[in-house]
Design an enzyme around this catalytic site. Sequence first.
Site, PDB file in Angstrom:
ATOM      1  CG  ASP B 121      73.802   4.997   8.151  1.00 15.68           C
ATOM      2  OD1 ASP B 121      73.489   5.800   7.247  1.00 15.68           O
ATOM      3  OD2 ASP B 121      74.781   5.160   8.885  1.00 15.68           O
ATOM      4  CG  ASN B 155      71.230   9.442  10.021  1.00 15.19           C
ATOM      5  OD1 ASN B 155      71.007  10.638  10.067  1.00 15.19           O
ATOM      6  ND2 ASN B 155      72.301   8.926   9.430  1.00 15.19           N
ATOM      7  CB  CYS B 176      74.070  16.130   9.640  1.00 18.33           C
ATOM      8  SG  CYS B 176      74.580  15.011   8.327  1.00 18.33           S
ATOM      9  CG  HIS B 177      79.688  14.666   9.775  1.00 16.32           C
ATOM     10  ND1 HIS B 177      80.041  13.799  10.777  1.00 16.32           N
ATOM     11  CD2 HIS B 177      79.281  13.892   8.754  1.00 16.32           C
ATOM     12  CE1 HIS B 177      79.894  12.555  10.369  1.00 16.32           C
ATOM     13  NE2 HIS B 177      79.437  12.586   9.150  1.00 16.32           N
ATOM     14  CG  HIS B 203      71.218  12.811   4.968  1.00 19.73           C
ATOM     15  ND1 HIS B 203      71.117  11.470   5.274  1.00 19.73           N
ATOM     16  CD2 HIS B 203      72.210  13.308   5.751  1.00 19.73           C
ATOM     17  CE1 HIS B 203      72.015  11.170   6.204  1.00 19.73           C
ATOM     18  NE2 HIS B 203      72.681  12.266   6.514  1.00 19.73           N
ATOM     19  CG  ASP B 262      75.377  12.161   3.666  1.00 16.83           C
ATOM     20  OD1 ASP B 262      76.262  11.490   3.118  1.00 16.83           O
ATOM     21  OD2 ASP B 262      75.409  12.490   4.865  1.00 16.83           O
TER      22      ASP B 262
HETATM   23  N1  NAD Z   1      74.634  12.778  12.076  1.00 21.62           N
HETATM   24  C1  NAD Z   1      75.763  12.312  11.505  1.00 21.62           C
HETATM   25  O1  NAD Z   1      76.613  13.105  11.093  1.00 21.62           O
HETATM   26  C2  NAD Z   1      75.990  10.818  11.379  1.00 21.62           C
HETATM   27  C3  NAD Z   1      77.100  10.286  10.705  1.00 21.62           C
HETATM   28  C4  NAD Z   1      77.272   8.902  10.658  1.00 21.62           C
HETATM   29  C5  NAD Z   1      76.344   8.080  11.265  1.00 21.62           C
HETATM   30  N2  NAD Z   1      75.249   8.627  11.864  1.00 21.62           N
HETATM   31  C6  NAD Z   1      74.238   7.834  12.555  1.00 21.62           C
HETATM   32  O2  NAD Z   1      74.709   7.523  13.868  1.00 21.62           O
HETATM   33  C7  NAD Z   1      74.079   6.328  14.326  1.00 21.62           C
HETATM   34  C8  NAD Z   1      75.124   5.322  14.819  1.00 21.62           C
HETATM   35  O3  NAD Z   1      75.780   4.725  13.714  1.00 21.62           O
HETATM   36  P1  NAD Z   1      76.909   3.629  13.910  1.00 21.62           P
HETATM   37  O4  NAD Z   1      77.316   3.183  12.569  1.00 21.62           O
HETATM   38  O5  NAD Z   1      77.898   4.152  14.873  1.00 21.62           O
HETATM   39  O6  NAD Z   1      76.030   2.466  14.562  1.00 21.62           O
HETATM   40  P2  NAD Z   1      76.375   1.351  15.652  1.00 21.62           P
HETATM   41  O7  NAD Z   1      75.651   0.124  15.321  1.00 21.62           O
HETATM   42  O8  NAD Z   1      77.834   1.306  15.873  1.00 21.62           O
HETATM   43  O9  NAD Z   1      75.607   1.929  16.931  1.00 21.62           O
HETATM   44  C9  NAD Z   1      76.092   2.863  17.808  1.00 21.62           C
HETATM   45  C10 NAD Z   1      75.908   2.354  19.225  1.00 21.62           C
HETATM   46  O10 NAD Z   1      74.527   2.364  19.598  1.00 21.62           O
HETATM   47  C11 NAD Z   1      74.369   1.314  20.554  1.00 21.62           C
HETATM   48  N3  NAD Z   1      72.943   1.015  20.751  1.00 21.62           N
HETATM   49  C12 NAD Z   1      72.124   0.289  19.958  1.00 21.62           C
HETATM   50  N4  NAD Z   1      70.895   0.230  20.490  1.00 21.62           N
HETATM   51  C13 NAD Z   1      70.915   0.958  21.627  1.00 21.62           C
HETATM   52  C14 NAD Z   1      69.930   1.271  22.594  1.00 21.62           C
HETATM   53  N5  NAD Z   1      68.697   0.826  22.464  1.00 21.62           N
HETATM   54  N6  NAD Z   1      70.292   2.045  23.634  1.00 21.62           N
HETATM   55  C15 NAD Z   1      71.562   2.484  23.765  1.00 21.62           C
HETATM   56  N7  NAD Z   1      72.527   2.205  22.868  1.00 21.62           N
HETATM   57  C16 NAD Z   1      72.215   1.445  21.818  1.00 21.62           C
HETATM   58  C17 NAD Z   1      75.167   0.195  19.963  1.00 21.62           C
HETATM   59  O11 NAD Z   1      75.454  -0.790  20.927  1.00 21.62           O
HETATM   60  C18 NAD Z   1      76.389   0.912  19.444  1.00 21.62           C
HETATM   61  O12 NAD Z   1      77.421   0.920  20.381  1.00 21.62           O
HETATM   62  C19 NAD Z   1      73.275   5.843  13.149  1.00 21.62           C
HETATM   63  O13 NAD Z   1      71.935   6.276  13.285  1.00 21.62           O
HETATM   64  C20 NAD Z   1      73.901   6.517  11.956  1.00 21.62           C
HETATM   65  O14 NAD Z   1      73.005   6.617  10.890  1.00 21.62           O
HETATM   66  C21 NAD Z   1      75.088   9.969  11.944  1.00 21.62           C
END
Ligand code: NAD
Lengths: 469, 469
Positions: B121, B155, B176-177, B203, B262
């Site tokens: 992702d 991401n 990030c965690h 990552h 990661d």
């Molecule tokens: N930094 C970290 O530690 C970490 C860890 C895990 C995931 N992530 C990232 O977090 C993000 C979310 O992942 P997820 O699995 O929860 O995804 P997800 O598909 O559940 O999306 C999260 C939310 O974003 C909303 N969304 C989509 N398009 C949008 C827009 N244009 N405007 C506003 N909201 C919108 C969706 O409706 C959903 O509720 C991803 O980019 C993932 O890679 C980051």
Amino acid sequence: MGGTGLRIGIIGAGSAVFSMKIVSDLCKFPSLSDSHVVLMDVDRTRVENVLVLAKELTKYFNAKLKFSIVETIKNAVEGSDFVINTALAGGHGYLDLVRSIGEKHGYYRGIDAQNFNFVSDYLNLTNWNQLTLFLKIARTIEKYAPNAWYLQAANPVMEGTTLVSTQTGIKMVGFCHGHHAVEAIAKFLGVSEYEWQVGGVNHGIWLTKFRTKDGKDLYKEVEKALQKTRYEEFKPSNPFDDQLSPVAWEMYKLYGLFPIGDTVRNSTWKYHRDLQTKIKWYGAPWGGADSEIGWKWYVEELSRVVGVIDMFAKMVREGAKINELKTGTQIDDYLKEILSEKISGEQHVPFINSVVSKVPGRFVVNVLNKGKIKNLEDDVAVEICATVCGEKFEYEETHIPERVVNWYLKPRILLAKQAIDAFLNKDVRLIADILERDPRTKSTEQVEKLIAELYTVVRQEAEKVEQQE
Amino acid sequence: MGGTGLRIGIIGAGSAVFSMKIVSDLCKFPSLSDSHVVLMDVDRTRVENVLVLAKELTKYFNAKLKFSIVETIKNAVEGSDFVINTALAGGHGYLDLVRSIGEKHGYYRGIDAQNFNFVSDYLNLTNWNQLTLFLKIARTIEKYAPNAWYLQAANPVMEGTTLVSTQTGIKMVGFCHGHHAVEAIAKFLGVSEYEWQVGGVNHGIWLTKFRTKDGKDLYKEVEKALQKTRYEEFKPSNPFDDQLSPVAWEMYKLYGLFPIGDTVRNSTWKYHRDLQTKIKWYGAPWGGADSEIGWKWYVEELSRVVGVIDMFAKMVREGAKINELKTGTQIDDYLKEILSEKISGEQHVPFINSVVSKVPGRFVVNVLNKGKIKNLEDDVAVEICATVCGEKFEYEETHIPERVVNWYLKPRILLAKQAIDAFLNKDVRLIADILERDPRTKSTEQVEKLIAELYTVVRQEAEKVEQQE
Ligand SMILES: NC(=O)c1ccc[n+]([C@@H]2O[C@H](COP(=O)([O-])OP(=O)(O)OC[C@H]3O[C@@H](n4cnc5c(N)ncnc54)[C@H](O)[C@@H]3O)[C@@H](O)[C@H]2O)c1
Ligand SMILES: NC(=O)c1ccc[n+]([C@@H]2O[C@H](COP(=O)([O-])OP(=O)(O)OC[C@H]3O[C@@H](n4cnc5c(N)ncnc54)[C@H](O)[C@@H]3O)[C@@H](O)[C@H]2O)c1
């Protein structure tokens, strides 16, 4: 101006074409024409032939050059003011062997053929013998002639210059003649008076300035020419005739600057995937200098030259005059040039003259970057324009756009650094790491088998040079 | 300490697990527990569920958080002190679509899967929608809340932080965690008290310091463990359980530092060539999180969570208390954690607290390098340890050996820069240039067909986000 009585060592002096150019150039600079030229080569026959012809050339020019042949690197170095290295450890036979082991394991044109590095006598992954030789010469200079200049003509120039300059403290410049290809572009555009500048890394240089004497940007003419260019009309006159090939134009379009000289050969896999692809882009029938056809053409040409030199030397020994030698081939033109008043395209002798006689000269040099080109790494050799006078180098401000830096130069530089790391640590796991991302690799097993066979040879040949005196 | 009355906007707030952690953390910081949390998401159902649960959580903690749902980015931003972005434009459906088009044209796991970038992702070549959203949020902040902090959780963190920080002037940190994985190493070695530091890029982080409180280097213990490690004994408990996988050890052996979190997923093609290879190196049965099996496991897990959240919200609406909710699955543990006194592993709220309440805190942040890590490019986001107090960041001196820099970080950074260049210029020739050197590419025709099909979708989806309010 009187003579300066220099001692100039040439290592790999059996490279006849190169040595004759150097000797001829030395004859043409009054201040250098009493130099003592010390020839060193592992091939006794070749170097003796060169000696015979070089003496004759000196007579022809009424110069006072002295010559000797020496057996060891130490003897070529000790007492010398300049040491020129044009040797190819292992010769073309080694290049062919390495390439054929690569091909046996599925690596078309050998494992050294990599994105941005396709020149067939410019190996950087398997030439541990050559890099060993470079370091050996440099360390000998450090010990026995610490004030001497080391002029590097042999490939790989970027890796060699970087290696020697970071591992030793000697004065060093790497030279290439690739920038002369700018003339082909000017000629094509019908421009005779112009200002130019190139910058980048060896075999990866770009036309950073191109304008008329009164400052008009000639890239506008390049743009116009591009509109009229029909790729299907491109017909190279020889395998090396690629400065105006479709590849050069495509690179210009993508990167925004014109690639110069061997840079056109050092394109991407898009243009080198297989023979058919090479022919499509570099033109029929050869598909450029680095296809199996183009390279065969070149190696045959080289061995023809070796034969002719042998014949010439025999004729001279039997009393012929150098200006009477003839073959009915292209070699006659080359000989005519050497006998003319014109300086050869090689930069070594004019550079020596600028250093010794303090006559300012403009050169394209390979030296450690150290901030010269702002957006490139400091600890790698760049190729850049400089005015040399005495020991002072004035580097031209060279601006290379980010597109060229991030899509071409930085990846190329990384490959050089990785190659040097693998060599210095003799670590084949690093070679494997490079191969794992290679488009020709199908499996880790393939990588492992290749490395087991290839690096046995690579290590052996490096060991031989290590033992050489 | 009294409340600070912050306004905190969360974009993509429908990401229930993430939002609940944030809300729960806010409840646990007295100074932040009267904040106004503004939830924004394109998915109305999801964000309303979050609202119901968040309010309940606040009640449970006796906190004074206020909540609203807003429809537009502008409304989430205007008046906010912090804007957290956790949205995934296009959702997992888009990731799957892009991946399947890639696979149709011969690119196993999609074209974004590249050397050093395999997290499923974390797309950087095809996520023009996501990057468009990042820039849109950042520009809205620039205009309507120029003093607000932008905290990036979504991401691709490295590319996103680099893009926003170079294209706008806003205050931004990417979080990030992944660094929590250090704990797994310590636990494995049986060490409980230790000091650690990581550095690199998102990552792509490496254990740059690891020692006991009294300064003994714990890498010695790592070395000892390495000697005893038997790859065939590795049995992951879930697809993400890779911190002690053979890949991690192999990376440690080659690069000289331990890869963290990661980073282990972001290895080379050697470990990712096909499913069989992934299983060999990341362990059976999943072959890591990024194989077709491992990723399916994760996506199913995610959609199970969405279902549970939906059910929980319904139950709460019907009068259930949050601490009575139960599923009999792992989600119960997660809920228990949220309801405990412990702060979640996410850094966002502790960071907000350090900024607002000037309580020094140590964080792993993604920010433009600008000399923080000496041997890495300045204009790219690095991940580095820093102590934050108010708006002051004290970055820890972070030394990353050349081996890691030249063999891992620089190539990875180049890919990021290239991805950003392709996105900013919407130039598919640059994507083609990347693919031409891809080990999965067989011909230029393949590249062209793929791009024609894939980038029609990529452009359309980016356009949709461009139109979003
Ligand atoms: N930094 C970290 O530690 C970490 C860890 C895990 C995931 N992530 C990232 O977090 C993000 C979310 O992942 P997820 O699995 O929860 O995804 P997800 O598909 O559940 O999306 C999260 C939310 O974003 C909303 N969304 C989509 N398009 C949008 C827009 N244009 N405007 C506003 N909201 C919108 C969706 O409706 C959903 O509720 C991803 O980019 C993932 O890679 C980051
Ligand atoms: N910089 C440039 O402009 C430029 C242009 C063309 C070729 N080159 C490079 O020049 C080098 C020579 O190319 P070539 O085609 O003349 O090769 P070549 O095989 O003719 O080699 C040149 C000479 O080196 C000698 N030699 C080999 N091993 C030696 C050793 N250990 N010690 C001393 N001498 C040794 C050989 O006997 C030979 O006479 C190559 O590296 C080639 O890539 C550079």
